[in-house]
Motif scaffolding. Structure first.
Motif, PDB file in Angstrom:
ATOM      1  N   MET B 289      11.363   7.542 -10.825  1.00 20.58           N
ATOM      2  CA  MET B 289      12.457   6.608 -11.073  1.00 20.58           C
ATOM      3  C   MET B 289      13.789   7.169 -10.547  1.00 20.58           C
ATOM      4  SD  MET B 289      13.107   5.023 -14.796  1.00 20.58           S
ATOM      5  CE  MET B 289      12.649   3.352 -15.088  1.00 20.58           C
ATOM      6  N   PRO B 290      14.651   6.312 -10.031  1.00 20.92           N
ATOM      7  CA  PRO B 290      16.009   6.756  -9.711  1.00 20.92           C
ATOM      8  C   PRO B 290      16.891   6.739 -10.961  1.00 20.92           C
ATOM      9  CG  PRO B 290      15.779   4.444  -9.156  1.00 20.92           C
ATOM     10  CD  PRO B 290      14.430   4.894  -9.688  1.00 20.92           C
ATOM     11  N   GLY B 291      17.989   7.459 -10.916  1.00 21.78           N
ATOM     12  CA  GLY B 291      19.014   7.315 -11.953  1.00 21.78           C
ATOM     13  C   GLY B 291      18.812   8.200 -13.168  1.00 21.78           C
ATOM     14  N   ARG B 292      19.808   8.144 -14.049  1.00 24.23           N
ATOM     15  CA  ARG B 292      19.794   9.005 -15.232  1.00 24.23           C
ATOM     16  C   ARG B 292      18.932   8.436 -16.339  1.00 24.23           C
ATOM     17  NH1 ARG B 292      26.026   9.335 -14.678  1.00 24.23           N
ATOM     18  NH2 ARG B 292      26.171  11.038 -13.183  1.00 24.23           N
ATOM     19  N   LEU B 293      18.431   9.359 -17.161  1.00 22.80           N
ATOM     20  CA  LEU B 293      17.663   8.986 -18.342  1.00 22.80           C
ATOM     21  C   LEU B 293      18.151   9.813 -19.519  1.00 22.80           C
ATOM     22  CD1 LEU B 293      14.148   9.026 -16.672  1.00 22.80           C
ATOM     23  CD2 LEU B 293      15.154   7.010 -17.770  1.00 22.80           C
ATOM     24  N   SER B 311      15.942  15.549 -15.339  1.00 25.92           N
ATOM     25  CA  SER B 311      16.943  15.567 -14.277  1.00 25.92           C
ATOM     26  C   SER B 311      16.443  16.272 -13.025  1.00 25.92           C
ATOM     27  CB  SER B 311      18.240  16.201 -14.770  1.00 25.92           C
ATOM     28  OG  SER B 311      17.962  17.428 -15.374  1.00 25.92           O
ATOM     29  N   THR B 312      15.237  16.826 -13.072  1.00 21.36           N
ATOM     30  CA  THR B 312      14.701  17.399 -11.825  1.00 21.36           C
ATOM     31  C   THR B 312      14.394  16.311 -10.796  1.00 21.36           C
ATOM     32  OG1 THR B 312      12.521  17.398 -12.830  1.00 21.36           O
ATOM     33  CG2 THR B 312      13.719  19.471 -12.863  1.00 21.36           C
ATOM     34  N   ARG B 313      14.490  15.044 -11.195  1.00 22.68           N
ATOM     35  CA  ARG B 313      14.370  13.954 -10.212  1.00 22.68           C
ATOM     36  C   ARG B 313      15.671  13.783  -9.436  1.00 22.68           C
ATOM     37  NH1 ARG B 313      15.159   9.580 -12.795  1.00 22.68           N
ATOM     38  NH2 ARG B 313      16.129  10.814 -14.420  1.00 22.68           N
ATOM     39  N   GLU B 314      16.775  14.303  -9.993  1.00 25.19           N
ATOM     40  CA  GLU B 314      18.098  13.856  -9.565  1.00 25.19           C
ATOM     41  C   GLU B 314      18.740  14.753  -8.519  1.00 25.19           C
ATOM     42  OE1 GLU B 314      20.672  11.935 -12.563  1.00 25.19           O
ATOM     43  OE2 GLU B 314      19.219  12.721 -13.983  1.00 25.19           O
ATOM     44  N   GLN B 315      19.768  14.200  -7.868  1.00 27.88           N
ATOM     45  CA  GLN B 315      20.376  14.850  -6.709  1.00 27.88           C
ATOM     46  C   GLN B 315      21.021  16.193  -7.042  1.00 27.88           C
ATOM     47  OE1 GLN B 315      23.848  15.046  -6.833  1.00 27.88           O
ATOM     48  NE2 GLN B 315      23.985  13.797  -8.664  1.00 27.88           N
ATOM     49  N   HIS B 316      21.561  16.360  -8.253  1.00 31.81           N
ATOM     50  CA  HIS B 316      22.275  17.607  -8.514  1.00 31.81           C
ATOM     51  C   HIS B 316      21.317  18.772  -8.687  1.00 31.81           C
ATOM     52  CE1 HIS B 316      21.611  15.946 -12.548  1.00 31.81           C
ATOM     53  NE2 HIS B 316      21.684  17.161 -13.018  1.00 31.81           N
ATOM     54  N   ILE B 317      20.017  18.474  -8.905  1.00 26.20           N
ATOM     55  CA  ILE B 317      19.013  19.531  -8.975  1.00 26.20           C
ATOM     56  C   ILE B 317      18.182  19.545  -7.688  1.00 26.20           C
ATOM     57  CG2 ILE B 317      17.038  20.441 -10.285  1.00 26.20           C
ATOM     58  CD1 ILE B 317      19.446  20.300 -12.071  1.00 26.20           C
ATOM     59  N   ARG B 318      17.668  18.361  -7.332  1.00 28.10           N
ATOM     60  CA  ARG B 318      16.665  18.282  -6.268  1.00 28.10           C
ATOM     61  C   ARG B 318      17.295  18.121  -4.883  1.00 28.10           C
ATOM     62  NH1 ARG B 318      11.201  17.129  -6.867  1.00 28.10           N
ATOM     63  NH2 ARG B 318      11.389  18.335  -8.750  1.00 28.10           N
ATOM     64  N   ARG B 319      18.594  17.822  -4.833  1.00 25.95           N
ATOM     65  CA  ARG B 319      19.324  17.630  -3.573  1.00 25.95           C
ATOM     66  C   ARG B 319      18.571  16.679  -2.632  1.00 25.95           C
ATOM     67  NH1 ARG B 319      23.786  21.056  -3.708  1.00 25.95           N
ATOM     68  NH2 ARG B 319      24.085  21.194  -1.466  1.00 25.95           N
ATOM     69  N   GLU B 320      18.234  17.118  -1.408  1.00 26.42           N
ATOM     70  CA  GLU B 320      17.708  16.146  -0.435  1.00 26.42           C
ATOM     71  C   GLU B 320      16.356  15.566  -0.829  1.00 26.42           C
ATOM     72  OE1 GLU B 320      18.372  19.298   0.211  1.00 26.42           O
ATOM     73  OE2 GLU B 320      16.891  20.235   1.523  1.00 26.42           O
ATOM     74  N   ASN B 325      20.149   9.029  -4.461  1.00 25.86           N
ATOM     75  CA  ASN B 325      21.397   9.809  -4.390  1.00 25.86           C
ATOM     76  C   ASN B 325      22.342   9.441  -5.518  1.00 25.86           C
ATOM     77  OD1 ASN B 325      22.123   7.253  -3.525  1.00 25.86           O
ATOM     78  ND2 ASN B 325      23.678   8.017  -2.126  1.00 25.86           N
ATOM     79  N   ILE B 326      21.936   8.518  -6.397  1.00 25.04           N
ATOM     80  CA  ILE B 326      22.888   7.988  -7.379  1.00 25.04           C
ATOM     81  C   ILE B 326      23.344   9.081  -8.337  1.00 25.04           C
ATOM     82  CG2 ILE B 326      21.154   7.167  -9.055  1.00 25.04           C
ATOM     83  CD1 ILE B 326      23.031   4.664  -9.406  1.00 25.04           C
ATOM     84  N   CYS B 327      24.637   9.077  -8.643  1.00 22.88           N
ATOM     85  CA  CYS B 327      25.219  10.060  -9.563  1.00 22.88           C
ATOM     86  C   CYS B 327      25.988   9.239 -10.594  1.00 22.88           C
ATOM     87  CB  CYS B 327      26.108  11.009  -8.777  1.00 22.88           C
ATOM     88  SG  CYS B 327      26.906  12.265  -9.758  1.00 22.88           S
ATOM     89  N   THR B 328      27.247   8.926 -10.321  1.00 30.27           N
ATOM     90  CA  THR B 328      27.963   7.981 -11.174  1.00 30.27           C
ATOM     91  C   THR B 328      27.207   6.655 -11.166  1.00 30.27           C
ATOM     92  OG1 THR B 328      30.133   8.983 -10.903  1.00 30.27           O
ATOM     93  CG2 THR B 328      30.094   6.621 -11.301  1.00 30.27           C
ATOM     94  N   ASN B 329      26.960   6.114 -12.383  1.00 27.66           N
ATOM     95  CA  ASN B 329      26.276   4.818 -12.461  1.00 27.66           C
ATOM     96  C   ASN B 329      27.229   3.831 -13.144  1.00 27.66           C
ATOM     97  OD1 ASN B 329      26.139   5.587 -15.163  1.00 27.66           O
ATOM     98  ND2 ASN B 329      24.017   6.224 -15.010  1.00 27.66           N
TER      99      ASN B 329
END
Lengths: 485, 443
Positions: B289-293, B311-320, B325-329
């Motif tokens: 899934m994209p986005g925060r949980l 959060s290991t799905r997310e850009q600040h951990i997993r980068r490319e 790429n979503i951060c602010t939602n």
């Protein structure tokens, strides 16, 4: 004896929404029924969701209590590096909530929405003037959405040249959104390291820049709070090989009125209106991420674009090279109204003063905490400074402990463990809206914590003790996710 | 300047500490070739009172408020918003906080978002919902990307009855990828012609919207059956989630991913933004899934608390390699939707949805009685398509002068639907308003 802001008071408990309420309550004034009830086709209908039934009082108490468990800029200093948690002016809320704007449908005929279109056109001009770039889109919903827009512009530009490219250069100090945004366009990120001074060297860029590389994404000032002083030479190298330069404008608050992005060689820049231009962060959004470009890339900007035709504003789709659309409608208009209001309130001189004071505040903290906390790059910083926990490690205290203890003193912690190039990073961005007294209190808190780290490290390990909750078990949350109640 | 607290004495003292002579001296590290050659030229700063007058003038040039009756939905709906919703969501503690990365002092936002995820999942009938995306269109684009990741297939089929502007956003997101978008036509009743879906075994996803752009209720169960039988996912989009107070929700009809716009749930239309991207799926797909949980956990003393998780799905951990790429939602909009849903409750939501249905049905009956053709036979929720005779555009313009916006012309989006208009009637329109519209368009 210094009195720190951190204290305890009466905080009320509050259960989950569905642990409150009684079936049959309603917190909504149901509109009166003036048409007859008509049964919808039974095969298509269902009983409706299982929501708790609450009175208006239940709802108001619930959310009022929850709100008191949050730290916020309106309550105190929030020195999160790279996030620019400045004060959010209240008059901007009044303007965004104006019924004429807040109540407007996005698909109104142009003659019925001239006010909003005029505001958008004016804001585009203001942002172009502030950045020194030529054309602006207001459509992206946040910074990362702006980055995606920028990467789509890169992609469209190279395709239009008949030479699609496959790679993008991203420094190791970049926000994680940069490589993630590039990936969405199919670009492979090529990481390059900053030099011993914490900035990029032209040689490092020249070594990887080739005709398969679409360009470079730089953040300037970078996430160490340092100005990328070689950026013009780097832009020249990238341009010479047919590449483009993207600037992540998350740190624009440092250089308003000082820097000209066009002269610097930037082709595409995104701004975070929720950072530099004072729109509130809302607990994680909504933001707005306008993208500014040099003239030669204007044809690729998202549609529709606001145009003045015969003294009347219209939304025009007539841009055949456009990358398309990023949101269904025209952008996060309510935040555009807030940022527009901010810029009109400040004017050119005060916007420049914003950056001067933002940098002064960061530099003041850096000077006063230097030696108490390790400063990995002892160079003149811009709007933020990055320390590390290496002096405290001897006492088995780390950055997380320092951050949590800061809560007990009444401050939101800085950004921690970022940028990745500094192990145990503590990234402090005070912003211009903090007064000297508040900075002094923050500095005294950080000093007191450094003393505690030596003399009573367990106080840090146990922190926070004054917050609504003690440390939370994030490992357990991820191992067995409970994402709904 | 009232937001800048520094006195001249403060500045002098701080410069002394820093060891720099002047404010300009703080910028010595910026080379000459990056500097502006001239100061910014911006309008003279306005006082608070001048700003009020300026914005009043701009807002006065907008067709909003009681003077105008706007019968347009099309992804942005007028609903009554209780004063309590605005008051609660304006609280500084919610508005001026950051993403809750420090959970001990962000429990307010975290619990509220956990509750939002729960209410959203219940409304959509799905197992898990995220903390929000930007809007319905970008949520749909991310839903299709997620389906491609899960199935490792590179073609998606999207109904032509999905909001045309959502499809434009999908096209923008997918263009630089190798994912191909195929269009599924709609049939004479206004719903997707599922029989036209070719080679479903090649597809990552079959995407429909229900209620669709024409307001018609789609047969989502048939879509999910056909998609899943071929190893594809059923992506169910929506732009009017209030419909699920009355009609079956995507989860109960077998959708794998449900994504769409939540503006209807207490969020002002605000000329199109910010809205609320809602995003939900089966639990088995959560790591894609994209986005925060937000997830539930315990603190050191064993008390219930909430944190950002997976959060290991997310850009600040997993980068490319992140799922997005979503951060602010659109967190504050998610909070708004939660407050609104909590205010309605199950009983209120059901009644409000029924009332929306009834208002649109009433308008349909009045239009039919006035001789207006309603071309699509499928059931609708609070909006529907009407076909007017040639020359109706002149009537449409004449009504605007009277403060009535009689629907959205569809010819721009669907050339074959010339003279067709999409009309919306929610609970905010009184019977008199509906009668007046029917009378005027027929005259």
């Amino acid at each position: 004896m210094t009195e720190f802001p951190g204290a305890t008071g009466l905080v009320l408990n509050e259960p989950l929404l569905w642990e409150r309420g009684r079936r049959g309550r309603c917190g909504f004034s149901l509109p009166s029924r003036d048409v007859e009830r008509r049964p919808a086709p039974a095969a298509l209908t269902a009983a409706g969701p299982d929501f708790p039934d609450l009175s208006e009082v239940d709802v108001v108490r619930h959310y009022t209590r929850l709100s008191t468990w949050n730290f916020s800029v309106d309550a105190g200093m929030y020195p999160l590096g790279s996030c620019t948690m400045k004060y959010n002016p209240k008059t901007n809320e009044r303007q965004a909530a104006h019924p004429g704007l807040a109540g407007a449908h996005p698909l109104l005929p142009a003659d019925l929405c001239q006010g909003a279109l005029e505001l958008m056109a004016a804001l585009e001009c203001l942002l172009a003037e502030i950045t020194g770039l030529d054309a602006v889109t207001l459509q992206p919903g946040a910074g990362a959405h702006g980055e995606l827009t920028g990467m789509l512009v890169f992609h469209a530009h190279h395709r239009h040249q008949g030479k699609p490219r496959s790679k993008i250069i991203v420094p190791d100090t970049a926000h994680g959104t940069n490589p993630a945004s590039a990936s969405l366009c199919g670009y492979r990120s090529v990481a390059i390291a900053s030099n011993a001074n914490g900035v990029l060297s032209p040689e490092a860029v020249a070594a990887v820049m080739d005709d398969q590389t679409a360009g470079i994404m730089v953040t300037n000032p970078n996430t160490l709070g340092l100005f990328e002083e070689n950026v013009k030479a780097i832009a020249d190298i990238v341009h010479a090989r047919g590449g483009l330069v993207y600037c992540d404008g998350a740190n624009m608050n440092a250089v308003l009125g000082m820097v000209h992005m066009g002269r610097m060689g930037v082709d595409v820049l995104h701004l975070n209106l929720h950072k530099t231009f004072s729109t509130p962060h809302g607990g994680g959004g909504p933001g707005a991420g306008p993208v500014c470009v040099a003239r030669h890339l204007e044809p690729f900007l998202p549609v529709p674009r606001v145009r003045l035709v015969d003294n009347r504003y219209v939304l025009s789709e007539d841009f055949p090279l456009s990358i398309g659309k990023l949101q269904a409608f025209w952008g996060n208009t309510a935040n555009l109204v807030r940022a527009y209001s901010y810029i009109l309130t400040m004017g050119a001189e005060d916007l420049k003063r914003v950056s001067q004071l933002a940098v002064l505040n960061a530099r003041y903290i850096k000077e006063r905490l230097k030696g108490i906390y390790h400063l990995p790059y002892d160079r003149p910083c811009m709007h933020e400074c990055v320390f590390s926990d290496s002096l405290q490690q001897a006492h088995k205290v780390n950055t997380l402990d320092i951050a949590k203890r800061l809560m007990d003193y009444g401050f939101h912690p800085p950004t921690i463990y970022f940028p990745l190039v500094v192990p145990g990073a503590i990234m402090i961005e005070p912003t211009e809206t903090e007064s000297k007294e508040d900075l002094d209190l923050f500095i005294e808190s950080m000093k007191a914590i450094a003393t505690e780290a030596r003399e009573a490290p367990d106080r840090l390990h146990q922190a926070p003790t004054r917050a609504k909750r003690r440390r939370l078990d994030e490992t357990a949350a991820a191992r067995k996710p409970c994402l709904t109640g | 300047m009232r937001y800048l607290p520094h006195t001249l004495e403060d500045i002098a003292e701080m410069l002394k500490t820093v060891g720099v002579e002047s404010l300009d001296g703080l910028f010595a590290s910026i080379p000459a070739d990056c500097r502006r050659s001239a100061p910014m030229v911006l309008p003279h700063p306005l006082t608070e009172w001048e700003l009020n007058a300026h914005i009043d003038r701009l807002a006065g040039r907008m067709a909003a408020g009681p003077a105008y009756k706007v019968f347009i939905g099309a992804g942005s709906y007028e609903h009554f918003i209780p004063a309590s919703v605005g008051f609660l969501t304006s609280r500084s503690e919610f508005v001026t906080s950051y993403t809750p990365y420090q959970p001990e002092i962000s429990q307010g936002t975290l619990q509220a978002i956990f509750e939002y995820q729960t209410l959203a999942a219940r409304l959509l009938g799905m197992e898990v919902a995220n903390a929000s995306m930007y809007d319905g269109a970008s949520a749909l684009a991310e839903g299709l990307l997620m389906a491609a990741r899960i199935t490792r297939r590179s073609k998606v089929a999207v109904s032509r009855a999905v909001h045309p502007l959502y499809r434009r956003v999908v096209e923008t997101y997918l263009k630089p990828t190798d994912i191909e978008v195929r269009e599924i036509p709609f049939g004479p009743d206004g719903t997707t012609l599922l029989s036209a879906v070719a080679d479903p075994a090649e597809l990552a996803a079959v995407a429909v919207q229900s209620p669709n752009f024409f307001g018609c209720i789609e047969d989502v169960a048939a879509v999910s059956g056909r998609a899943q039988a071929a190893g594809a996912l059923c992506v169910a989009a929506f732009s009017e989630p209030l419909a699920f107070g009355l009609f079956k929700n995507p989860g109960s009809l077998g959708a794998d991913i449900a994504c769409g716009e939540g503006q209807s749930l207490g969020i002002p239309r605000a000329f199109g933004g910010p809205g609320l991207g809602m995003f939900a799926s089966r639990m088995q797909y959560v790591r894609n899934m994209p986005g925060r949980l937000v997830g539930e956990t315990k603190d050191l003393e064993g008390r219930r608390g909430f944190v950002l998780t997976l959060s290991t799905r997310e850009q600040h951990i997993r980068r490319e390699k992140a799922t997005s790429n979503i951060c602010t939602n659109n967190s504050l909009c998610a909070l708004t939707a939660a407050v609104y849903m909590a205010s309605l409750g199950g009983t209120g939501l059901r009644e409000l949805a029924q009332l929306n249905y009834d208002k649109a049905e009433y308008l349909k009956s009045q239009l039919r009685a006035a001789g207006i053709r309603l071309p699509f036979g499928a059931a609708t929720f609070n909006e529907f398509v009407a076909a007017f005779p040639d020359g109706f555009d002149a009537v449409h313009s004449r009504l605007i002068a009277k403060g009535i916006v009689a629907g959205l012309p569809l010819g721009t989006y669907y050339p074959e639907l010339k003279n067709h208009y999409l009309l919306c009637a929610t609970e905010t329109m009184s019977r008199d308003d509906l009668d007046a519209l029917a009378r005027e368009v027929a005259s």
